[in-house]
Design a protein around this motif. Structure first.
Motif, PDB file in Angstrom:
ATOM      1  N   ALA A 116       0.819  -1.211   0.000  1.00 56.75           N
ATOM      2  CA  ALA A 116       0.000   0.000   0.000  1.00 56.75           C
ATOM      3  C   ALA A 116       0.853   1.261   0.000  1.00 56.75           C
ATOM      4  N   ASN A 117       0.357   2.288  -0.678  1.00 57.02           N
ATOM      5  CA  ASN A 117       0.986   3.613  -0.650  1.00 57.02           C
ATOM      6  C   ASN A 117      -0.110   4.659  -0.741  1.00 57.02           C
ATOM      7  N   ILE A 118       0.216   5.846  -0.287  1.00 59.64           N
ATOM      8  CA  ILE A 118      -0.802   6.902  -0.214  1.00 59.64           C
ATOM      9  C   ILE A 118      -0.599   7.856  -1.389  1.00 59.64           C
ATOM     10  N   HIS A 119      -1.637   8.019  -2.162  1.00 54.41           N
ATOM     11  CA  HIS A 119      -1.562   8.923  -3.308  1.00 54.41           C
ATOM     12  C   HIS A 119      -2.375  10.177  -2.976  1.00 54.41           C
ATOM     13  N   VAL A 134       3.290  10.968  -3.321  1.00 56.35           N
ATOM     14  CA  VAL A 134       3.064   9.563  -2.955  1.00 56.35           C
ATOM     15  C   VAL A 134       3.870   9.280  -1.693  1.00 56.35           C
ATOM     16  N   PHE A 135       3.158   8.836  -0.684  1.00 54.37           N
ATOM     17  CA  PHE A 135       3.816   8.429   0.569  1.00 54.37           C
ATOM     18  C   PHE A 135       3.831   6.915   0.646  1.00 54.37           C
ATOM     19  N   THR A 136       4.881   6.404   1.240  1.00 55.45           N
ATOM     20  CA  THR A 136       4.926   4.956   1.420  1.00 55.45           C
ATOM     21  C   THR A 136       5.532   4.637   2.789  1.00 55.45           C
ATOM     22  N   GLN A 137       5.633   3.374   3.112  1.00 52.50           N
ATOM     23  CA  GLN A 137       6.215   2.981   4.402  1.00 52.50           C
ATOM     24  C   GLN A 137       7.296   1.940   4.164  1.00 52.50           C
ATOM     25  N   PRO A 138       8.226   1.755   5.100  1.00 54.92           N
ATOM     26  CA  PRO A 138       9.322   0.809   4.848  1.00 54.92           C
ATOM     27  C   PRO A 138       8.888  -0.646   4.819  1.00 54.92           C
ATOM     28  N   LEU A 139       7.787  -0.984   5.467  1.00 54.18           N
ATOM     29  CA  LEU A 139       7.377  -2.383   5.549  1.00 54.18           C
ATOM     30  C   LEU A 139       6.388  -2.744   4.448  1.00 54.18           C
ATOM     31  N   PRO A 140       6.416  -3.996   3.984  1.00 55.58           N
ATOM     32  CA  PRO A 140       5.365  -4.406   3.057  1.00 55.58           C
ATOM     33  C   PRO A 140       4.073  -4.614   3.850  1.00 55.58           C
ATOM     34  N   GLY A 141       3.058  -3.890   3.509  1.00 56.89           N
ATOM     35  CA  GLY A 141       1.815  -4.043   4.272  1.00 56.89           C
ATOM     36  C   GLY A 141       0.798  -2.975   3.936  1.00 56.89           C
ATOM     37  N   ASP A 142      -0.295  -3.033   4.647  1.00 52.68           N
ATOM     38  CA  ASP A 142      -1.443  -2.163   4.368  1.00 52.68           C
ATOM     39  C   ASP A 142      -1.297  -0.804   5.055  1.00 52.68           C
ATOM     40  N   ILE A 143      -2.092   0.147   4.583  1.00 50.14           N
ATOM     41  CA  ILE A 143      -2.146   1.485   5.198  1.00 50.14           C
ATOM     42  C   ILE A 143      -3.614   1.795   5.485  1.00 50.14           C
TER      43      ILE A 143
END
Lengths: 220, 382
Positions: A12-15, A76-85
């Motif tokens: 997941a990433n935030i658009h 676009v924001f993202t997080q270091p871990l593979p996973g949901d937001i």
């Protein structure tokens, strides 16, 4: 400002689509890409001492980035871990986030650090927790999928799976069962949460992955 | 009536999200909560069931009998205000809840205090355990280990000056050592004195029996008895194995720091180094006092007047002054005043004896040393 969470749940990433004058706050290093029309200002995450507390006790960065759209643009924001937001909207309410979960929020949201207690620490949920309060949307991430539980009385969570919870939730750490069951079931310690309130859980545990990887390092 | 408003919230299925933040106030009959969305909820005092909990442990939950409505508030003043407004029965429950909350807090603080005290006790016991353990281990080792370590150390050390091989100087000092050696606590130690030409008013001993004396010290000594006092002090460091103790203790503190902190990097490593320096130095001060006492015993047994050592300290005191007492702890040596007083006390307890003067031409030794090229820096006796 239009915000969508894409590529859910695994990556997941935030658009964020921004109109001129829109502002959004993002955790340091959370930005993956952005339009040149968006200006970035790094500032202390609260005051100096508050930022220091968030860095060392809240598991967050000392700095927070303020993104201001000078014209139409996107981030676009993202997080270091593979996973949901997950996105939640605060309406004068609060939410506690586990260290490292916070990704972004609207500028009307207040970020603070609160003492979580030794039971939280023993339960591998951190000695301190990030408190988001006020008005506006907050985005936080997790390792794996995120699922929500509405707690009326009591619920049991394996340590390391709790991502966020409302301040009405009370947390205790205890053994999964009797002494024998706790040690030989592989569950060990569990977090007992007491309602009323809502909790957000992650389907994977990072410490579980670390332990699994560790076992291979040891073998080889 | 209490006219205060409190910020809190409401849980109810009538709300879209099941909860909403609300302003809470009291009427004569009920608790009233007005949500941000404009809905009003009323909970009568005589139907109110109270609980305390939440993440902080001080969130107050007011519920109706079928638990379809919960009004909650974390404000510290809320429970007291409710006790004032809600009648006798509710007031008693509020007081009981407050009491339970205070007891729980006291319980948690007590546990925290016990943990802190236990940690401090464990650290103190650990520290003294390491110090005593290292000392015990060193004294179990044969003296040959000291000799090997001392020989390796002196070969790798920069002595900060050229060795002096003038027989007048070296033979005189060796004669003093030979007179003291039979009275050392450990027999058969081979003391090897090396005179180094440097301006330091200093001398030091290495494990095994290597002793280095700087020419700056020889020039400062006004009689062979004064130098004998310092040599006896340094020989005592050897026989009491102080150098080995310091090595073992330093290693013990390093190992313990690494066990506790893991891979010591950055600030932790620096903290460990500071801890090691301060603790081991503080211990070294005790060793200096021990060496003074043992040195005086050796001088007395050898028939050399121990007042030579006192005189030398008096000279140093005149030249350098005393450390302020607040700084004594960080110095590796106790201040001169304290050392002189301790030696005088020890001398008063020793049996009377006729000391035999050292029959040596001390002026010739000093003259030979002064003929060497002039020293460039200043230092002090260690």
């Amino acid at each position: 400002m239009q915000v969508t969470v894409r590529n859910r749940p695994a990556f997941a990433n935030i658009h964020v689509k921004m109109a001129p004058g829109d502002v959004i706050l993002g955790e340091a290093d959370a930005m993956a890409s952005m339009s040149p029309t968006v200006q970035i200002h790094a500032r202390f995450n609260g005051g100096f001492f508050s930022a220091l507390a968030k860095r060392y006790f809240g598991g967050e960065s000392m700095f927070i980035n303020e993104f201001v759209a000078l014209d139409e643009g996107e981030i676009v924001f993202t997080q270091p871990l593979p996973g949901d937001i997950e996105c939640i909207e605060l309406k004068g309410t609060s939410l506690f986030l586990q260290p490292g979960a916070f990704i972004a929020c609207e500028p009307t949201v207040h970020l603070g650090v609160g003492w979580a207690g030794f039971s939280s620490w023993i339960g591998r949920e951190g000695l301190f927790r990030l408190k988001v309060s006020g008005q506006g949307r907050v985005w936080f991430g997790a390792y794996g999928g995120i699922f929500v539980r509405e707690i009326e009385d009591e619920y049991v969570v394996d340590t390391g799976h709790l991502v966020a919870y409302e301040p009405t939730i009370h947390i205790k750490v205890g053994m999964a069962g009797g002494i024998f069951s706790s040690f030989f079931s592989g569950e060990g310690l569990v977090t007992r949460v007491y309602g009323p309130g809502r909790i957000y859980l992650q389907s994977r545990s990072l410490s579980g992955l670390a332990a699994w990887t560790d076992s291979f390092l040891f073998m080889h | 009536m209490n006219s205060s408003f409190f910020t809190g919230g409401v849980f109810s299925k009538q709300l879209e999200d099941g909860r909403e933040s609300a302003q809470i106030f009291f009427s004569p009959e009920a608790i009233i909560a007005r949500t941000q969305g404009g809905k009003t909820f009323t909970l009568r005092y005589d139907e109110c069931d109270l609980e305390m909990g939440g993440a902080s442990g001080r969130m107050v939950f007011c519920r109706n009998p079928d638990r379809s409505l919960t009004i909650f508030c974390e404000d510290r003043r809320f429970l007291r205000a409710l006790a004032e407004e809600g009648g006798e029965e509710l007031a008693a429950i509020c007081r009981a809840l407050l009491r339970r909350h205070h007891l729980r807090r006291f319980h948690h603080l007590s546990i925290l205090l016990v943990c802190v005290v236990a940690l401090i006790v464990a650290l103190v016991i650990g520290y003294y355990g390491i110090m005593a353990g290292a000392r015990a281990v060193v004294h179990k080792l044969p003296m040959s280990v000291d000799e090997k370590i001392g020989a390796a150390a002196i070969q790798s050390m920069d002595l900060m000056g050229e060795p002096v091989d003038d027989a007048v100087v070296t033979d005189t000092i060796q004669q003093i050592v030979d007179r003291l050696a039979p009275h050392s606590a450990v027999p058969n130690v081979r003391y090897r004195v090396q005179v180094v030409h440097a301006p330091f008013v200093n001398a030091f001993a290495l494990p095994g029996g290597n002793i280095v004396v700087y020419t700056g010290l020889i020039e400062q000594a006004k009689s062979p008895e004064q130098l004998a006092g310092i040599l006896a002090h340094e020989m005592s460091h050897v026989t009491m194995r102080h150098g080995m103790e310091r090595i073992a203790q330093s290693m013990g503190v390093t190992i313990a720091t690494e066990i506790v902190f893991g891979d010591t990097g950055g600030l932790v490593a620096l903290g460990g180094e500071v801890l090691k320096t301060t603790t081991v130095n503080a211990y070294s001060r005790n060793q200096e006092a021990e060496a003074d006492a043992e040195g005086v015993r050796m001088l007395h047994a050898a028939g050399i007047d121990p007042m030579g050592l006192v005189e030398f300290f008096c000279r140093l005191k005149e030249q350098q002054g005393d450390l302020p007492s607040s700084l004594t702890w960080i110095s590796t040596h106790p201040n001169h005043e304290a050392r002189i007083a301790a030696i005088r006390q020890q001398l008063a307890r020793l049996p009377k004896t006729d000391y035999r003067p050292l029959d040596l031409d001390w002026n010739a030794v000093v003259e030979r040393v002064r003929r060497l090229p002039p020293p460039k820096a200043i230092g002090h006796f260690r």
